[in-house]
Scaffold this active site. Structure first.
Site, mmCIF file in Angstrom:
data_model
loop_
_atom_site.group_PDB
_atom_site.id
_atom_site.type_symbol
_atom_site.label_atom_id
_atom_site.label_comp_id
_atom_site.label_asym_id
_atom_site.label_seq_id
_atom_site.Cartn_x
_atom_site.Cartn_y
_atom_site.Cartn_z
ATOM 1 N N TYR A 1 -4.963 13.188 -15.109
ATOM 2 C CA TYR A 1 -5.364 14.908 -15.899
ATOM 3 C C TYR A 1 -4.626 15.988 -15.918
ATOM 4 O O TYR A 1 -4.813 16.184 -16.851
ATOM 5 C CB TYR A 1 -6.815 15.115 -14.986
ATOM 6 C CG TYR A 1 -8.086 14.376 -14.822
ATOM 7 C CD1 TYR A 1 -9.339 14.613 -16.251
ATOM 8 C CD2 TYR A 1 -8.357 13.068 -14.706
ATOM 9 C CE1 TYR A 1 -10.060 14.530 -16.744
ATOM 10 C CE2 TYR A 1 -9.498 12.535 -14.859
ATOM 11 C CZ TYR A 1 -10.625 13.551 -16.028
ATOM 12 O OH TYR A 1 -11.682 12.067 -16.234
ATOM 13 N N HIS B 1 -19.381 19.306 -19.058
ATOM 14 C CA HIS B 1 -18.574 18.233 -18.080
ATOM 15 C C HIS B 1 -17.168 19.458 -18.110
ATOM 16 O O HIS B 1 -15.727 17.729 -17.584
ATOM 17 C CB HIS B 1 -18.180 17.219 -19.347
ATOM 18 C CG HIS B 1 -18.892 15.997 -19.759
ATOM 19 N ND1 HIS B 1 -19.397 15.506 -20.765
ATOM 20 C CD2 HIS B 1 -20.006 15.961 -19.946
ATOM 21 C CE1 HIS B 1 -19.994 14.881 -21.629
ATOM 22 N NE2 HIS B 1 -21.201 15.370 -20.446
#
Ligand code: NAD
Length: 230
Positions: free
Chosen positions: A54, A105
């Site tokens: 990420y 999300h």
């Protein structure tokens, strides 16, 4: 009264800004199996790998610029009551100037407590390091919804859908539950448009208008037509 337009967006709208989608990479995300980087099990097994994955995605997002599709939707907001419901974790709708955006999300530019999902922190730098803790003392993780986790925003999104006068779907394979079910919650007879260079092979409303174009081409054309016929 201004018409309400709900725009559902997926990874495809950001593809031309340089952020890869899933479907176009055969279900891999930047070369990784989602099970290895985007599930609670992956985080439990190898948090360093997940955090680094990420961190790389976040760096790419911070460098990415909105494309003509994001910009056209920001323009549409000046004329109609628009709500963008996005599956994307990037911030390109906000960078384009859209104000009313619901992220189903999560948002990669925030970190969150791994103990209390409500504790969010806007990141001031591109990375979250292992050892960086929330105020409760738990490791900070990306503010994204992983596969297998609940989607807290979905009930709000489901409540909004029947209020739309027009629905536009851009760049989603409609393969990810529960976002995939939103389209069918539009009131019967609501005009629905889909813009995607490869229209997904799923059940779509009968009256849907298919615009088989890339987002940067199809969205600005549709937006100017809607504004013209306002
Ligand atoms: P998906 O990858 O499953 O499907 C992408 C869709 O976009 C496909 O139908 C494809 O034909 C279409 N597409 C490709 N290029 C396009 C273009 N230039 N213009 C318009 N459409 C184009 O995406 P999804 O349905 O959003 O599901 C992916 C999941 O992965 C989401 O849950 C999302 O959170 C996550 N994801 C997010 C990002 C991001 O934030 N940018 C990127 C990759 C994945």
């Amino acid at each position: 009264m201004k018409k309400k337009i709900i725009i559902l967006t997926g990874a495809g709208i950001s593809a031309e800004s340089g952020l890869q989608t899933f479907r176009d990479a055969d279900g891999l995300w930047e070369g990784y199996n989602v099970e290895d980087v985007a599930t609670p099990e992956a985080w439990a097994r190898n948090p360093v790998l997940v955090q680094n994955f990420y961190n790389e995605r976040r760096k790419a997002v911070l460098e990415a610029k909105p494309n003509a599709a994001h910009l056209a939707l920001a323009e549409l907001e000046k004329h109609f009551g628009t709500l963008i419901i996005t599956q994307n974790i990037d911030d390109l709708h906000e960078k384009a100037g859209s104000k009313v955006v619901m992220h189903l999300h999560g948002e990669i530019v925030y970190s969150r407590s791994s103990k209390n999902a409500a504790l969010l922190y806007k990141l001031q730098k591109p990375t979250i390091e292992m050892g960086e803790l929330c105020e409760l003392g738990s490791q900070l993780r990306p503010h994204v919804v992983w596969f297998g986790e609940a989607v807290p925003m979905i009930s709000k999104a489901m409540h909004e859908m029947p209020q739309a006068d027009i629905v536009i779907l851009v760049g989603s394979s409609l393969a990810v539950y529960p976002a995939s079910g939103l389209l069918e919650l539009a009131k019967p007879g609501t005009p629905v448009y889909i813009i995607d260079p490869k229209i997904p092979n799923v059940n779509l409303p009968k009256n849907i208008v298919k615009i088989e174009e890339k987002a940067s081409v199809g969205v600005p054309v549709l937006v100017s037509e809607l504004i013209k016929n306002e």
